[in-house]
Design a protein around this motif. Sequence first.
Motif, PDB file in Angstrom:
ATOM      1  N   THR A   1      -6.409  -7.839   1.835  1.00 56.37           N
ATOM      2  CA  THR A   1      -5.075  -7.245   1.889  1.00 56.37           C
ATOM      3  C   THR A   1      -5.135  -5.748   1.598  1.00 56.37           C
ATOM      4  N   VAL A   2      -4.218  -5.001   2.209  1.00 58.05           N
ATOM      5  CA  VAL A   2      -3.997  -3.597   1.852  1.00 58.05           C
ATOM      6  C   VAL A   2      -2.496  -3.372   1.746  1.00 58.05           C
ATOM      7  N   THR A   3      -2.094  -2.434   0.894  1.00 57.56           N
ATOM      8  CA  THR A   3      -0.681  -2.112   0.729  1.00 57.56           C
ATOM      9  C   THR A   3      -0.520  -0.607   0.606  1.00 57.56           C
ATOM     10  N   LEU A   4       0.412  -0.058   1.353  1.00 58.45           N
ATOM     11  CA  LEU A   4       0.808   1.340   1.246  1.00 58.45           C
ATOM     12  C   LEU A   4       2.231   1.372   0.704  1.00 58.45           C
ATOM     13  N   LEU A   5       2.421   2.013  -0.439  1.00 57.31           N
ATOM     14  CA  LEU A   5       3.742   2.087  -1.058  1.00 57.31           C
ATOM     15  C   LEU A   5       4.422   3.384  -0.618  1.00 57.31           C
TER      16      LEU A   5
ATOM     17  N   MET B   1      11.177  -2.183  -2.871  1.00 57.27           N
ATOM     18  CA  MET B   1      10.245  -1.118  -2.546  1.00 57.27           C
ATOM     19  C   MET B   1      10.096  -1.046  -1.038  1.00 57.27           C
ATOM     20  N   ASN B   2       9.883   0.158  -0.523  1.00 60.01           N
ATOM     21  CA  ASN B   2       9.509   0.329   0.873  1.00 60.01           C
ATOM     22  C   ASN B   2       7.986   0.373   0.948  1.00 60.01           C
ATOM     23  N   TYR B   3       7.431  -0.372   1.867  1.00 59.74           N
ATOM     24  CA  TYR B   3       5.982  -0.545   1.901  1.00 59.74           C
ATOM     25  C   TYR B   3       5.524  -0.922   3.296  1.00 59.74           C
ATOM     26  N   ARG B   4       4.211  -0.807   3.508  1.00 64.49           N
ATOM     27  CA  ARG B   4       3.538  -1.318   4.699  1.00 64.49           C
ATOM     28  C   ARG B   4       2.298  -2.050   4.210  1.00 64.49           C
ATOM     29  N   SER B   5       2.143  -3.284   4.608  1.00 61.82           N
ATOM     30  CA  SER B   5       1.008  -4.064   4.120  1.00 61.82           C
ATOM     31  C   SER B   5       0.383  -4.850   5.264  1.00 61.82           C
ATOM     32  N   VAL B   6      -0.877  -5.235   5.066  1.00 62.21           N
ATOM     33  CA  VAL B   6      -1.610  -6.042   6.049  1.00 62.21           C
ATOM     34  C   VAL B   6      -2.357  -7.139   5.302  1.00 62.21           C
ATOM     35  N   VAL B   7      -2.366  -8.325   5.886  1.00 60.84           N
ATOM     36  CA  VAL B   7      -3.150  -9.445   5.377  1.00 60.84           C
ATOM     37  C   VAL B   7      -4.083  -9.907   6.489  1.00 60.84           C
ATOM     38  N   VAL B   8      -5.359 -10.064   6.151  1.00 54.08           N
ATOM     39  CA  VAL B   8      -6.374 -10.495   7.116  1.00 54.08           C
ATOM     40  C   VAL B   8      -7.061 -11.751   6.585  1.00 54.08           C
ATOM     41  N   PHE B   9      -7.216 -12.764   7.431  1.00 52.37           N
ATOM     42  CA  PHE B   9      -7.957 -13.975   7.078  1.00 52.37           C
ATOM     43  C   PHE B   9      -9.191 -14.077   7.967  1.00 52.37           C
TER      44      PHE B   9
END
Length: 221
Positions: free
Chosen positions: A87-91, A105-113
């Motif tokens: 996972t990564v998260t940009l706040l 919160m405003n954010y952009r996140s990615v989840v990879v499996f």
Amino acid sequence: MSQSPSRLQPTVRTQLKRLPKRGRYETEQIYQILDEALVCHVGFAVEGQPYVIPTAFGRIGDRLYLHGSPASRLLRSLQAGIEVCVTVTLLDGLVLARSAFHHSMNYRSVVVFGTATVVEPIAEKVIALKAFTDQVVPGRWDELRSPTEAELNGTLVLSIPLSEASAKVRSGPPIDDPADYALPIWAGEIPLRLTAQSPIADPQLATASVIPDSVQNYQRG
């Protein structure tokens, strides 16, 4: 390298169930978020014990790369072929509503499996190491000496496909209960941004060394 699809098909693991309208499956947006991030968190389990490890990473096309010492628990576990979640998260901002309940919160996140594979060819390993370096400071790799054979042999590089991934994004003002909009309470967003300060030279730096453009003009986002 295969051509990445423009949109990933959601799976049971990547389909957003809560607030699905925030889900994003376009590869362009997923890649943009990954490329802006500096740190990912890698989740995995060994004999029932869960771990979440923060680490640097790089991306080339439709693959994510991790690297480190062959003695690393993270890399030793992943190279065995166990399932992993990255996972990564940009706040981007703090969202202040008229009630505590609707703060967000405003954010952009990615989840990879997926599962990781070891990068064996030296040429591919060097390309991956360049991606790691330039992920942190774009253009830095070209300013450095090449890695030695000992350094390459002492670095384990793993590759994870970006075929099962999704992004989640929130942006904009708070969403309050209709009756609360008339309250005399300030509401809005406090934007946040990761910024770089002035570079500090190594005390042992040669006096003739000049700050390169990649350092002098460094910025994030």
